[in-house]
Design an enzyme around this catalytic site. Structure first.
Site, PDB file in Angstrom:
ATOM      1  CB  CYS A 169      -0.869  -0.024   1.016  1.00  0.00           C
ATOM      2  SG  CYS A 169      -2.299  -1.290   1.216  1.00  0.00           S
ATOM      3  CG  HIS A 175      -2.927   3.990   2.152  1.00  0.00           C
ATOM      4  ND1 HIS A 175      -3.652   3.498   0.838  1.00  0.00           N
ATOM      5  CD2 HIS A 175      -3.292   2.914   2.657  1.00  0.00           C
ATOM      6  CE1 HIS A 175      -3.945   2.157   0.844  1.00  0.00           C
ATOM      7  NE2 HIS A 175      -3.518   1.759   2.116  1.00  0.00           N
ATOM      8  CG  ASN A 226      -6.375  -0.289   0.979  1.00  0.00           C
ATOM      9  OD1 ASN A 226      -5.686   0.218   0.002  1.00  0.00           O
ATOM     10  ND2 ASN A 226      -6.101  -0.952   1.994  1.00  0.00           N
TER      11      ASN A 226
HETATM   12  O1  UT7 Z   1      -3.845  -0.582   3.534  1.00  0.00           O
HETATM   13  C1  UT7 Z   1      -3.096  -1.459   4.492  1.00  0.00           C
HETATM   14  C2  UT7 Z   1      -3.043  -0.842   5.711  1.00  0.00           C
HETATM   15  N1  UT7 Z   1      -4.381  -1.341   6.457  1.00  0.00           N
HETATM   16  C3  UT7 Z   1      -5.063  -0.686   7.288  1.00  0.00           C
HETATM   17  O2  UT7 Z   1      -4.838   0.255   7.556  1.00  0.00           O
HETATM   18  C4  UT7 Z   1      -6.120  -1.378   7.899  1.00  0.00           C
HETATM   19  C5  UT7 Z   1      -6.276  -1.239   9.509  1.00  0.00           C
HETATM   20  N2  UT7 Z   1      -7.161  -1.835  10.259  1.00  0.00           N
HETATM   21  C6  UT7 Z   1      -8.470  -1.371   9.957  1.00  0.00           C
HETATM   22  O3  UT7 Z   1      -8.882  -0.641   9.148  1.00  0.00           O
HETATM   23  C7  UT7 Z   1      -9.636  -2.164  10.783  1.00  0.00           C
HETATM   24  O4  UT7 Z   1      -8.753  -2.903  11.851  1.00  0.00           O
HETATM   25  C8  UT7 Z   1     -10.545  -3.086  10.082  1.00  0.00           C
HETATM   26  C9  UT7 Z   1     -11.304  -2.297   9.272  1.00  0.00           C
HETATM   27  C10 UT7 Z   1      -9.658  -4.001   9.331  1.00  0.00           C
HETATM   28  C11 UT7 Z   1     -11.383  -3.737  11.078  1.00  0.00           C
HETATM   29  O5  UT7 Z   1     -11.897  -2.866  11.907  1.00  0.00           O
HETATM   30  P1  UT7 Z   1     -11.980  -3.160  13.625  1.00  0.00           P
HETATM   31  O6  UT7 Z   1     -12.889  -2.052  14.080  1.00  0.00           O
HETATM   32  O7  UT7 Z   1     -10.590  -3.000  13.971  1.00  0.00           O
HETATM   33  O8  UT7 Z   1     -12.733  -4.350  13.754  1.00  0.00           O
HETATM   34  P2  UT7 Z   1     -12.396  -5.755  14.410  1.00  0.00           P
HETATM   35  O9  UT7 Z   1     -11.272  -6.300  13.501  1.00  0.00           O
HETATM   36  O10 UT7 Z   1     -11.909  -5.520  15.677  1.00  0.00           O
HETATM   37  O11 UT7 Z   1     -13.461  -6.647  14.395  1.00  0.00           O
HETATM   38  C12 UT7 Z   1     -14.641  -6.421  15.270  1.00  0.00           C
HETATM   39  C13 UT7 Z   1     -15.833  -7.223  15.086  1.00  0.00           C
HETATM   40  C14 UT7 Z   1     -15.457  -8.714  15.122  1.00  0.00           C
HETATM   41  O12 UT7 Z   1     -16.516  -9.331  15.719  1.00  0.00           O
HETATM   42  P3  UT7 Z   1     -16.451  -9.753  17.446  1.00  0.00           P
HETATM   43  O13 UT7 Z   1     -15.176 -10.380  17.483  1.00  0.00           O
HETATM   44  O14 UT7 Z   1     -16.169  -8.426  18.150  1.00  0.00           O
HETATM   45  O15 UT7 Z   1     -17.688 -10.474  17.585  1.00  0.00           O
HETATM   46  C15 UT7 Z   1     -15.169  -9.237  14.021  1.00  0.00           C
HETATM   47  O16 UT7 Z   1     -15.177 -10.718  13.900  1.00  0.00           O
HETATM   48  O17 UT7 Z   1     -16.277  -7.101  13.678  1.00  0.00           O
HETATM   49  C16 UT7 Z   1     -16.282  -8.503  13.036  1.00  0.00           C
HETATM   50  N3  UT7 Z   1     -16.043  -8.356  11.693  1.00  0.00           N
HETATM   51  C17 UT7 Z   1     -17.094  -8.054  10.859  1.00  0.00           C
HETATM   52  N4  UT7 Z   1     -18.344  -8.106  10.880  1.00  0.00           N
HETATM   53  C18 UT7 Z   1     -19.001  -7.776   9.917  1.00  0.00           C
HETATM   54  C19 UT7 Z   1     -14.809  -8.284  10.995  1.00  0.00           C
HETATM   55  N5  UT7 Z   1     -15.007  -8.074   9.713  1.00  0.00           N
HETATM   56  C20 UT7 Z   1     -16.371  -8.116   9.568  1.00  0.00           C
HETATM   57  C21 UT7 Z   1     -17.411  -7.845   8.473  1.00  0.00           C
HETATM   58  N6  UT7 Z   1     -18.593  -7.433   8.831  1.00  0.00           N
HETATM   59  N7  UT7 Z   1     -16.769  -7.534   7.204  1.00  0.00           N
END
Ligand code: UT7
Length: 327
Positions: free
Chosen positions: A113, A250, A280
């Site tokens: 990225c 980004h 992204n």
């Molecule tokens: O380009 C390279 C650089 N990349 C980045 O900068 C990405 C950085 N990270 C992020 O943007 C975020 O961490 C994400 C968007 C990837 C995820 O968001 P988050 O707020 O950190 O969510 P999380 O991973 O903590 O997941 C929260 C909950 C989980 O469920 P439980 O364990 O709380 O029940 C996940 O299983 O959301 C769930 N979850 C989803 N639910 C519905 C994860 N993905 C999804 C989904 N739809 N697509």
């Protein structure tokens, strides 16, 4: 002092749009979750047979036309991608052939990225060293080909696209008021490889593999590392946030973008956001956003633009560019 003027840019998105609602019909997710957590509403997806080089070529042609140069002037092509058409030769050489060029150097860089910032730095350094005069810098991806469509934590985040800029050598006076690339700042930390990677490759598995990400870990690194590299870029030029006309970040997560703007105390109307429509697009994300804002007239000649990105590696970087041609 030789500076690399940014004299033209172009962008290209595949026709097919995949909405959050359509994704939610295939994987256990919802429009609400994706929009709230990331700001993404849709992404573009390349058609079967539509390759990274095809997207890159469209963007390159638009950048060359916008720059008003003869294509034959190009003596360097640096293309950032994580999704090359083939393991070799480089996608840059395919673009070179597509443009009808048989001279100069063309090669790919791989910084996921952060790829466009890396490519910009490489081309700028070639120009400053006098080794190239007119460079095409491209970020192009068919990133959706790396997705595991059963992994909702990653498959909702990415899209395909390409952006390109033309850089041209120009004699500047070395001041921060100069036009062109004022400076670029690159970093990487290979110890963090396991929080964002692809589980395949020609040497390891013989397969292409799929993206794997520990999202929250990457998020934390993104916030702190991008803030630090932005400070580094401003300090290197004796500039402050007030001197920056536009932040082109980004486009990985709307919350990261907003957090960065808040930390810089930068009004949100000076931040270019395209994540809602593009998702992204990895190495294409910054040039797509930049070129869209140049096309629609928000970013004008003379504006100082701050670009930044972070991704797998980890690799990250920033650059300061005064767009256009001096009077
Ligand atoms: O380009 C390279 C650089 N990349 C980045 O900068 C990405 C950085 N990270 C992020 O943007 C975020 O961490 C994400 C968007 C990837 C995820 O968001 P988050 O707020 O950190 O969510 P999380 O991973 O903590 O997941 C929260 C909950 C989980 O469920 P439980 O364990 O709380 O029940 C996940 O299983 O959301 C769930 N979850 C989803 N639910 C519905 C994860 N993905 C999804 C989904 N739809 N697509």
């Amino acid at each position: 002092m030789i500076r690399s003027l940014l004299i033209g840019c172009g962008a290209y998105l595949p026709e097919r749009i995949l909405s959050n609602a359509e994704l939610a019909s295939k994987v256990d997710t919802s429009d609400e979750w994706i929009t709230k957590r990331t700001g993404i509403r849709q992404r573009h997806v390349a058609a079967d047979g539509e390759l990274t080089s095809h997207l890159a070529l469209h963007a390159a042609r638009e950048a060359i036309a916008a720059a008003g140069i003869d294509t034959q002037e190009i003596d360097l092509i640096v293309l950032a991608t994580t999704t090359p058409d083939d393991t070799f030769p480089s996608t840059a050489t395919k673009v070179q052939a597509g443009l009808g060029l048989g001279h100069g150097a063309a090669f790919d860089v791989q910084a996921v990225c952060a790829g466009f910032i890396y490519a910009l730095a490489v081309a700028d350094n070639f120009i400053r060293a006098g080794q190239a005069k007119t460079a095409l810098v491209i970020g192009a991806e068919t990133f959706t080909r790396l997705l595991d469509w059963e992994d909702r934590s990653t498959c909702v985040l990415f899209g395909d696209g390409a952006g390109a800029v033309v850089l041209q050598a120009h004699e500047g006076n070395g001041s921060a008021a100069d036009y062109g690339v004022l400076s670029t700042h690159l970093h990487s930390d290979g110890r963090e490889r396991d929080i964002l990677y692809v589980d395949g490759g020609p040497s390891s598995t013989g397969t292409t593999g799929h993206v794997r990400m520990a999202g929250q870990e990457v998020y934390k690194h993104a916030v702190s590392k991008l803030a630090a590299v932005i400070d580094e870029a401003l300090a290197a030029n004796g500039l402050s946030v007030d001197d920056v006309d536009w932040l082109v970040p980004h486009q990985a997560n709307r919350r990261i973008i907003d957090g960065m703007a808040k930390r810089m105390d930068m009004s949100s109307d000076k931040v270019i956001v395209s994540i809602d429509r593009h998702a992204n697009t990895s190495a294409a994300s910054v040039p797509l956003a930049l070129c869209e804002a140049v096309r629609d007239g928000r970013i004008k000649s003379g504006d100082l633009v701050l670009v930044e990105a972070i991704g797998g590696g980890l690799a990250w970087g920033a650059g300061l560019v005064r767009i256009g041609l001096p009077d």
